[in-house]
Write a protein that holds these residues in place. Structure first.
Motif, short mmCIF file in Angstrom:
data_model
loop_
_atom_site.label_atom_id
_atom_site.label_comp_id
_atom_site.label_asym_id
_atom_site.label_seq_id
_atom_site.Cartn_x
_atom_site.Cartn_y
_atom_site.Cartn_z
N LYS A 98 36.77 23.31 42.29
CA LYS A 98 36.47 23.83 43.62
C LYS A 98 35.04 23.44 43.97
O LYS A 98 34.12 23.69 43.18
N GLU A 116 45.30 26.28 44.48
CA GLU A 116 45.36 27.71 44.79
C GLU A 116 46.46 28.09 45.79
O GLU A 116 46.22 28.78 46.77
N ARG A 169 46.58 30.57 40.92
CA ARG A 169 45.11 30.47 40.83
C ARG A 169 44.41 31.60 41.59
O ARG A 169 43.25 31.91 41.31
N LYS A 216 40.73 29.43 32.33
CA LYS A 216 40.61 28.82 33.66
C LYS A 216 41.37 27.49 33.71
O LYS A 216 42.09 27.22 34.66
N LYS A 239 36.09 39.52 34.57
CA LYS A 239 37.20 39.19 35.49
C LYS A 239 38.37 38.58 34.71
O LYS A 239 39.53 38.97 34.90
N ASP A 279 32.99 29.63 34.89
CA ASP A 279 33.81 29.64 36.10
C ASP A 279 33.48 28.50 37.07
O ASP A 279 34.26 27.57 37.24
N LEU A 336 42.25 34.28 40.01
CA LEU A 336 40.83 34.09 39.65
C LEU A 336 39.91 34.65 40.74
O LEU A 336 38.70 34.68 40.58
N ASN A 337 40.50 35.05 41.85
CA ASN A 337 39.70 35.66 42.92
C ASN A 337 39.67 37.18 42.78
O ASN A 337 39.22 37.87 43.71
#
Ligand code: GLY
Length: 345
Positions: A117, A200, A204, A190, A162, A111, A207-208
């Motif tokens: 990021k 994001e 995206r 990803k 996740k 990740d 992914l949170n």
């Protein structure tokens, strides 16, 4: 990794950012692999507590002291703290120099090191300052996992699950015995998502999943003597998100129940306790989450496994209920203090 990377041979100077733990295990070996024995090493103290502006300043100062120009290269060798910090330092130094990530933890491999990021913690919150900046390369080598403590592996496993919840249910079968076979699949998922939504704006956000409550729990625990690892906090956050998904999005309750048994494994190495008083503080972090619009709580939730929905507004009282569920459900009251709801050690 024996051939010299193009980025290394083209760089005017190579810097390797790592932490003191990784340096002692891997730095000489990695310098050898990369063929850059003259690299300037920047070894910082390990841990999320050092993912801050002071550390970034130290990195910038080192780059400057060694006359790093726009063609310098920063190699980030470490876990998510290093790849986040190093990516941020590189993307802001002289308006951006190239960097490559060599993740050494499972969590960073699946990740943190992928997807561009970067960031640091600031003002008491996680990743409050940062950039979107892609690493030139992300080099995954499972050999690093051989020296990884069990707690680190578990933290990475949580992020793998996740991906199972939001994208590919086969990943929900990942466990401490078989996780290596799923690393590549996580990276593929990803990359596919980031390719569609780098900054994001929409997709995206999935992914949170688990990160809204997870970040709040993690931020709070960082102020205590028992910080949780990122994946442990995310595991708790996913439990809260599953609970909210059942309540608001019609998720099958069995998904929540099934995660209970996985959660006890994901928290098996955690050393922390959360009380009623902690809930108030965690809630304070939740309200300040950068993903929330004003006072509204925004969550990524599931209609079904593999069917995430994002920007779901949750009333503050309901978010608080989810938090209470997460903490209460883990309760293991200590005999000497009935206000402590759970304790894993
Ligand atoms: N860790 C979530 C993301 O990179 O978008």
């Amino acid at each position: 990794m024996n051939d010299k990377l193009k980025q290394i041979s083209e760089a005017s100077k190579v810097f390797i950012l790592t932490d003191e733990n990784v340096a002692s295990f891997w730095l000489p070996e990695v310098e050898y692999w990369l063929g850059c024995k003259n690299a300037v090493e920047i070894a910082i103290k390990a841990g999320e507590r050092h993912k801050n502006l002071q550390t970034v300043q130290r990195i910038w100062e080192t780059l400057m002291k060694h006359h790093a120009d726009r063609n310098a290269l920063l190699v980030n060798l470490g876990g998510g703290v290093i790849t986040d910090l190093g990516g941020f330092a590189a993307s802001t130094y002289k308006r951006g120099i190239k960097f490559i990530n060599i993740p050494t933890t499972l969590l960073a491999m699946v990740d943190a090191a992928i997807g561009g990021k970067t960031g640091i913690d600031f003002g008491g919150g996680k990743n409050q300052i940062g950039t979107f900046a892609e690493a030139e390369e992300v080099i995954i080598h499972p050999v690093f996992l051989e020296t990884l403590p069990q707690r680190e592996l578990i933290s990475g496993l949580s992020e793998m699950l996740k991906y199972g919840f939001v994208a590919d249910s086969s990943l929900l079968n990942a466990n401490l015995e078989n996780y290596q076979q799923f690393i590549v699949r996580c990276g593929e998922i990803k990359r596919e998502i980031v390719a569609q939504d780098r900054t994001e704006k929409g997709l995206r956000k999935i992914l949170n999943f688990g990160h809204t409550l997870g970040h709040a729990i993690e931020s709070h625990c960082l102020t205590t003597d028992y910080p949780l690892m990122h994946g442990e906090a995310v595991a708790l956050g996913m439990m809260g998100a599953l609970w909210l998904s059942v309540k608001q999005c019609g998720l099958d309750e069995n998904v929540l129940q099934d995660f209970e048994s996985q959660l006890s494994i994901l928290l098996s190495e955690a050393e922390t306790s959360l009380s009623k008083a902690d809930i108030d503080r965690i809630f304070g972090y939740l309200v300040h989450d950068k993903k929330n619009q004003g006072e509204k709580q925004q969550f990524v939730l599931l209609e079904a496994v593999g069917k995430p929905v994002w920007e779901v507004e949750v009333e503050p009282e309901t978010a608080r209920e989810a938090l209470e569920y997460v903490v209460k459900e883990r309760k293991q009251p200590r005999t000497d203090d009935c206000d402590v709801w759970w304790l894993c050690s």
